[in-house]
Motif scaffolding. Structure first.
Motif, PDB file in Angstrom:
ATOM      1  N   ALA A  50       0.846  -1.189   0.000  1.00  0.00           N
ATOM      2  CA  ALA A  50       0.000   0.000   0.000  1.00  0.00           C
ATOM      3  C   ALA A  50       0.884   1.242   0.000  1.00  0.00           C
ATOM      4  O   ALA A  50       2.024   1.205   0.476  1.00  0.00           O
ATOM      5  CB  ALA A  50      -0.905  -0.016   1.223  1.00  0.00           C
ATOM      6  N   PRO A  51       0.373   2.373  -0.522  1.00  0.00           N
ATOM      7  CA  PRO A  51       1.209   3.594  -0.601  1.00  0.00           C
ATOM      8  C   PRO A  51       1.740   4.030   0.761  1.00  0.00           C
ATOM      9  O   PRO A  51       2.889   4.472   0.856  1.00  0.00           O
ATOM     10  CB  PRO A  51       0.243   4.634  -1.188  1.00  0.00           C
ATOM     11  CG  PRO A  51      -0.768   3.825  -1.942  1.00  0.00           C
ATOM     12  CD  PRO A  51      -0.934   2.553  -1.174  1.00  0.00           C
ATOM     13  N   GLU A  52       0.942   3.888   1.818  1.00  0.00           N
ATOM     14  CA  GLU A  52       1.386   4.375   3.124  1.00  0.00           C
ATOM     15  C   GLU A  52       2.529   3.548   3.709  1.00  0.00           C
ATOM     16  O   GLU A  52       3.286   4.015   4.572  1.00  0.00           O
ATOM     17  CB  GLU A  52       0.211   4.423   4.111  1.00  0.00           C
ATOM     18  CG  GLU A  52      -0.344   3.065   4.524  1.00  0.00           C
ATOM     19  CD  GLU A  52      -1.415   2.538   3.603  1.00  0.00           C
ATOM     20  OE1 GLU A  52      -2.098   1.572   3.991  1.00  0.00           O
ATOM     21  OE2 GLU A  52      -1.585   3.099   2.489  1.00  0.00           O
ATOM     22  N   VAL A  53       2.668   2.281   3.248  1.00  0.00           N
ATOM     23  CA  VAL A  53       3.745   1.448   3.765  1.00  0.00           C
ATOM     24  C   VAL A  53       5.102   1.997   3.329  1.00  0.00           C
ATOM     25  O   VAL A  53       6.111   1.821   4.018  1.00  0.00           O
ATOM     26  CB  VAL A  53       3.565  -0.015   3.297  1.00  0.00           C
ATOM     27  CG1 VAL A  53       4.710  -0.895   3.756  1.00  0.00           C
ATOM     28  CG2 VAL A  53       2.246  -0.571   3.822  1.00  0.00           C
ATOM     29  N   LEU A  54       5.139   2.687   2.187  1.00  0.00           N
ATOM     30  CA  LEU A  54       6.383   3.316   1.731  1.00  0.00           C
ATOM     31  C   LEU A  54       6.903   4.311   2.749  1.00  0.00           C
ATOM     32  O   LEU A  54       8.111   4.444   2.948  1.00  0.00           O
ATOM     33  CB  LEU A  54       6.140   4.033   0.398  1.00  0.00           C
ATOM     34  CG  LEU A  54       6.077   3.168  -0.860  1.00  0.00           C
ATOM     35  CD1 LEU A  54       5.612   4.017  -2.037  1.00  0.00           C
ATOM     36  CD2 LEU A  54       7.427   2.555  -1.153  1.00  0.00           C
ATOM     37  N   GLU A  55       6.005   5.017   3.412  1.00  0.00           N
ATOM     38  CA  GLU A  55       6.413   6.071   4.338  1.00  0.00           C
ATOM     39  C   GLU A  55       6.586   5.558   5.753  1.00  0.00           C
ATOM     40  O   GLU A  55       7.585   5.832   6.400  1.00  0.00           O
ATOM     41  CB  GLU A  55       5.372   7.194   4.317  1.00  0.00           C
ATOM     42  CG  GLU A  55       5.182   7.839   2.951  1.00  0.00           C
ATOM     43  CD  GLU A  55       4.105   8.895   2.953  1.00  0.00           C
ATOM     44  OE1 GLU A  55       3.568   9.185   4.047  1.00  0.00           O
ATOM     45  OE2 GLU A  55       3.800   9.446   1.887  1.00  0.00           O
ATOM     46  N   THR A  56       5.623   4.790   6.239  1.00  0.00           N
ATOM     47  CA  THR A  56       5.629   4.398   7.650  1.00  0.00           C
ATOM     48  C   THR A  56       6.406   3.121   7.930  1.00  0.00           C
ATOM     49  O   THR A  56       6.779   2.868   9.062  1.00  0.00           O
ATOM     50  CB  THR A  56       4.185   4.202   8.143  1.00  0.00           C
ATOM     51  OG1 THR A  56       3.596   3.096   7.440  1.00  0.00           O
ATOM     52  CG2 THR A  56       3.359   5.453   7.897  1.00  0.00           C
ATOM     53  N   ARG A  57       6.616   2.277   6.892  1.00  0.00           N
ATOM     54  CA  ARG A  57       7.241   0.965   7.040  1.00  0.00           C
ATOM     55  C   ARG A  57       6.446   0.080   8.006  1.00  0.00           C
ATOM     56  O   ARG A  57       6.971  -0.872   8.574  1.00  0.00           O
ATOM     57  CB  ARG A  57       8.690   1.095   7.552  1.00  0.00           C
ATOM     58  CG  ARG A  57       9.605   1.894   6.659  1.00  0.00           C
ATOM     59  CD  ARG A  57       9.866   1.197   5.340  1.00  0.00           C
ATOM     60  NE  ARG A  57      10.535  -0.070   5.508  1.00  0.00           N
ATOM     61  CZ  ARG A  57      11.860  -0.227   5.603  1.00  0.00           C
ATOM     62  NH1 ARG A  57      12.644   0.834   5.549  1.00  0.00           N
ATOM     63  NH2 ARG A  57      12.398  -1.414   5.728  1.00  0.00           N
ATOM     64  N   LYS A  58       5.175   0.393   8.194  1.00  0.00           N
ATOM     65  CA  LYS A  58       4.314  -0.385   9.092  1.00  0.00           C
ATOM     66  C   LYS A  58       3.143  -0.955   8.299  1.00  0.00           C
ATOM     67  O   LYS A  58       2.464  -0.224   7.576  1.00  0.00           O
ATOM     68  CB  LYS A  58       3.767   0.500  10.230  1.00  0.00           C
ATOM     69  CG  LYS A  58       4.839   1.130  11.096  1.00  0.00           C
ATOM     70  CD  LYS A  58       5.574   0.112  11.947  1.00  0.00           C
ATOM     71  CE  LYS A  58       6.582   0.788  12.866  1.00  0.00           C
ATOM     72  NZ  LYS A  58       7.336  -0.212  13.673  1.00  0.00           N
ATOM     73  N   VAL A  59       2.927  -2.257   8.462  1.00  0.00           N
ATOM     74  CA  VAL A  59       1.764  -2.876   7.821  1.00  0.00           C
ATOM     75  C   VAL A  59       0.591  -2.846   8.782  1.00  0.00           C
ATOM     76  O   VAL A  59       0.758  -2.919  10.004  1.00  0.00           O
ATOM     77  CB  VAL A  59       2.083  -4.330   7.394  1.00  0.00           C
ATOM     78  CG1 VAL A  59       3.121  -4.358   6.304  1.00  0.00           C
ATOM     79  CG2 VAL A  59       2.553  -5.163   8.584  1.00  0.00           C
TER      80      VAL A  59
END
Length: 660
Positions: free
Chosen positions: A513-522
């Motif tokens: 997901a796009p947000e995983v690129l930033e947060t590194r959290k699934v």
């Protein structure tokens, strides 16, 4: 005269009926012998032998093809305690392989073992057997492998071991055997070990080809491959030839003094040598103990093979979810797996590399008794042992038909292994993308829809019942059940074991997901996004990790959106699916669900329960049973009568930018 032929014909007919009797025989006598053995030997309730079913279906028991006799009995590490009763196992007259290793069996081997004339392999290592070398075993002339290591046997190794002319492996190390090694030389002997006993004398020349480690840590063995056999005491000093000195008393004193010096020198040399031997023995023993605590390693290539010794012991109440615990550096099993093997069984199995996945390398391991499992060798694990064990407890307690169960794990400083069931039908990735082109059998639509539904059910169970984020949804982690093409999700919940929670991004390229690129959290919502990509992959037939296009770097969801926006919806679907009119509506419905899942903003994505409900409610108004029925028809006949009458859909010009 006519009666005799008639009677003969009746007898022949009856004989034919008997020969056609489909009833499979039951090894009744062997079953009674096994029950007698188990009833007299204390044990933990791991075997759960059900008397109402055939003994051939029991854990650790294998029979011949007709189920008329027991050929293999393997009960390693099942906490058997005490002596082997006479008139129990000795009654298994057709037994070929016996493995009782890694238990707490004691006493001597029953004399009636001599009746097991067909035995080929005996594994009794890592027990507490005592007494002399079992004479009953020297009468089993068909033995090819005998392992009595790591017990408390004492006394000499008998010359009658030479009767076992078919031996290829003889393991007697870590006992208390004493005396000389008999001259035994079976022509096929390739493995031999008598280290860590009390043996002395010269090593027979027939055994000199084995390494020095096979004879190490005995009292006084010599000869090749060890040091040559030399006299222990030095040669006596020559008699004095000089005339006696003038003063007799002084001469006498000098002679006595010389003898005393010689005696003291000899005694001192003996004491120093004995002291050195003791120190060397203690150092080697300490080193062996430290080495035995080190982890074994799985093979790293498809050609590696490893064998049959070791321990899988239990540990008291590690966690509430464990049926079998383990001592330090042992394999830990979870309830319900039905497996009976230990770590070294795993390490000595034939291993084939299945692939390098998101969190490590997976191996297909075929054990000695034919059991096949998948072993995942984790890498870059960043948590301590206690945290690892607690997380494994959570994952091991997740049970659902659409989730591949975690059966066991192993933890040491250098190795972390996970054990799963083997799914011979393979992954969705292989079915969907393998061998595309002429001659390929395409994955039918009903089967794709069944797999989508199964994957959604598995992921919903993880989210709702297990409260676990999968973290790595992709087509290679969707495994297909061979019998009905239902699917189950694998490799779930492993992200918390790694630094920064999420593995490096390149490992899940195309599904993240796009947000995983930033947060590194699934998260649960990032799982929904990955499932949406998977649904688009099922519909388009295109692998997301190969979907980066041109300078713009368009991924699969963005490409699908651009095609749909240009009203070229039909061009989205896999050409293998465009042969039939009657599934277009279902494909569009699943496309809409997939697009909802891959919304850029996490809050705009549905919950996993909603996704599952939408997939279950789509189709032609049918229930899930109707879906399963249509899938079964597709498996048997290729899609049913409607499909056979369908005509291909006319193809349009493909939009620019995306190629299969």
């Amino acid at each position: 005269m006519k009666e005799r032929p008639t009677m003969a014909a009746i007898l022949v007919f009856l004989a034919m009926l008997v020969s056609l009797d489909p009833v499979i025989s039951e090894p009744t006598q062997d079953k009674q012998a096994l029950l007698a053995f188990l009833s007299q030997v204390p044990h933990e309730n791991r075997l759960r032998w059900n008397q109402s079913v055939s003994a051939c279906s029991w854990v650790g028991v294998r029979c011949d093809a007709s189920n008329s006799s027991v050929h293999y009995l393997r009960l390693p590490g099942v906490a058997l305690v005490g002596q082997i009763p006479a008139n129990t196992l000795g009654r298994l007259s057709q037994l070929r392989v016996l493995s009782l290793r890694s238990n707490r069996l004691s006493g001597s081997i029953p004399p009636d073992f001599s009746q097991l004339k067909l035995l080929r392999s005996v594994y009794l290592q890592h027990n507490e057997f005592s007494g002399a070398f079992p004479p009953s075993l020297t009468e089993l002339t068909r033995l090819t492998r005998l392992d009595l290591s790591s017990n408390n046997f004492t006394g000499p190794i008998p010359f009658s071991v030479g009767n076992l002319t078919l031996l290829t492996g003889l393991f007697l190390q870590n006992n208390g055997f004493s005396g000389k090694i008999p001259s035994i030389s079976p022509p096929g002997l390739v493995s031999f070990n008598v280290s860590n006993n009390r043996l002395n004398g010269s090593i027979p020349s027939a055994l000199a080809r084995f390494p020095a480690s096979a004879f190490a840590n005995n009292i006084n063995l010599c000869g090749a491959p060890l040091a040559p056999c030399n006299p222990f005491f030095p040669s006596p000093a020559p008699a004095p030839t000089l005339p006696p000195p003038l003063v007799p008393t002084q001469s006498k004193r000098r002679k006595l003094s010389t003898a005393a010096i010689i005696a003291i020198s000899v005694a001192g040399g003996v004491l120093i040598l004995l002291l050195l031997l003791v120190i060397i023995f203690l150092l080697i023993r300490k080193r062996r103990k430290s080495e035995s605590a080190k982890p074994q390693k799985l093979p790293v290539s498809a050609a590696t093979a490893v064998g049959d010794a070791g321990t899988s012991s239990s540990k008291d109440d590690v966690t509430g979810g464990l049926a079998e615990g383990a001592e330090r550096n042992k394999l830990v099993f979870f309830r319900g797996g039905g497996y009976s093997f230990d770590l070294e069984d795993l390490l000595r199995a034939s291993a084939e590399v299945l692939g390098k996945g998101s969190v490590g390398t997976s191996y297909k391991a075929v054990l000695e008794e034919g059991t096949t499992v998948v072993v995942k060798r984790l890498k870059d694990v960043a948590v301590a042992k206690r945290e690892f064990e607690q997380h494994m407890e959570v994952l091991g307690n997740i049970k659902d038909q659409n989730v591949l169960p975690l059966r066991a794990y192993y933890y040491s400083k250098d190795e972390k292994l996970l054990v799963y069931d083997y799914m011979p039908a393979g992954s969705l990735s292989a079915l969907l993308h393998g061998s595309r082109g002429s001659g390929r059998t395409p994955l039918e639509w009903d089967n794709r829809l069944r797999i989508a539904l199964s994957a959604a059910r598995g992921l919903a169970h993880l989210h709702v019942s297990g409260n676990v984020v999968h973290g790595n949804i992709k087509s290679s982690n969707i495994l297909v059940k061979q019998e009905n093409l239902d699917a189950c999700v694998s490799d779930f919940g492993l992200n918390p074991l790694f630094a920064n929670s999420s593995p490096p991004h390149h490992r899940i390229m195309g599904y993240r997901a796009p947000e995983v690129l930033e947060t590194r959290k699934v998260t649960f919502k990032s799982d929904v996004y990955s499932l949406g990509v998977l649904l688009l992959e099922l519909l388009t037939g295109k692998a997301p990790n190969q979907a980066s296009l041109g300078e713009e770097g368009i991924d699969l969801p963005r490409w699908v959106q651009s095609v749909v926006r240009e009203e070229w919806t039909a061009e989205v679907f896999d050409v293998e699916l465009m042969r039939y009119h009657n599934v277009e509506e279902e494909m569009v419905q699943l496309l809409q669900i997939g697009m909802a899942c891959v919304a850029t903003v996490p809050d705009q994505r549905p919950e996993m329960q909603q996704v599952l409900r939408m997939i279950e409610e789509m189709n032609r108004g049918e229930t899930d049973e109707g879906l399963h029925h249509s899938s079964d028809d597709a498996i048997r006949g290729g899609g049913g009568s409607d499909n056979s009458q369908a005509t291909p859909v006319e193809s349009r010009t493909s939009p620019p930018g995306f190629t299969p």
